[in-house]
Design an enzyme around this catalytic site. Sequence first.
Site, PDB file in Angstrom:
ATOM      1  CB  CYS A 273      -0.882  -0.026   1.248  1.00  0.00           C
ATOM      2  SG  CYS A 273      -1.985   1.379   1.426  1.00  0.00           S
TER       3      CYS A 273
ATOM      4  CG  HIS B 197      -5.897  -2.566  -0.612  1.00  0.00           C
ATOM      5  ND1 HIS B 197      -4.868  -3.176   0.067  1.00  0.00           N
ATOM      6  CD2 HIS B 197      -5.586  -1.242  -0.652  1.00  0.00           C
ATOM      7  CE1 HIS B 197      -3.980  -2.258   0.439  1.00  0.00           C
ATOM      8  NE2 HIS B 197      -4.391  -1.073   0.004  1.00  0.00           N
ATOM      9  CD  GLU B 198      -7.453   1.154  -3.182  1.00  0.00           C
ATOM     10  OE1 GLU B 198      -7.530   2.168  -2.465  1.00  0.00           O
ATOM     11  OE2 GLU B 198      -6.370   0.571  -3.402  1.00  0.00           O
TER      12      GLU B 198
ATOM     13  CG  HIS C 294      -7.296   2.473   1.812  1.00  0.00           C
ATOM     14  ND1 HIS C 294      -6.429   2.808   2.827  1.00  0.00           N
ATOM     15  CD2 HIS C 294      -6.548   1.820   0.883  1.00  0.00           C
ATOM     16  CE1 HIS C 294      -5.221   2.382   2.536  1.00  0.00           C
ATOM     17  NE2 HIS C 294      -5.258   1.773   1.362  1.00  0.00           N
TER      18      HIS C 294
END
Length: 180
Positions: free
Chosen positions: A110, A153-154, A157
């Site tokens: 990341c 993953h996003e 976030h």
Amino acid sequence: MSIEGWDVTALGTGRVLPVVTAPEPVLSRVGEPVDPTDPQVVALAADLVATMAVSPGCVGLAAPQVGVGVQLFVVNVTDHPKAATVHGVFVLANAVIVEASRWRPGREGCMSVPDLTGDVKRAGRIVVTGELPGSGRKVTITTDAFEARALQHEIDHCNGLLFLDKVSGAHAIYQRKVYL
């Protein structure tokens, strides 16, 4: 390739923004939902695309990574060797995973945690709903393999989570290799 006729160029030209790194507080807060038709959200979407484009190896970037605590991110796994299904460059607002299956571990890195990578168990097939910036049109994306991992993953976030929050323990965290 685009999502159901949506074209990333409709966002306009974005600015390259600095990427924040852990332990920046915005990275650990749940992002606010956005109005995908708001001109400021559309401009931020263009900024995310521009910032990702100049970041070598980057396949996704979320608004919290540029210091903005909202539910917005860009993904592009085009030409990545681990990608199977590829939807091209796309930006989603207010994305939610509605189905997830075929769980398996994989190594992740990341830009907001530049010195480390880690093994994270993620779904190998997902269905995600979200809204397209500019039009506000609701879309459903079904994907797998590396693109599914990038989306998860996003979305993490946007929900105040880093990949480090998902590793199974210290034994699954590694120093990032530097290639000269």
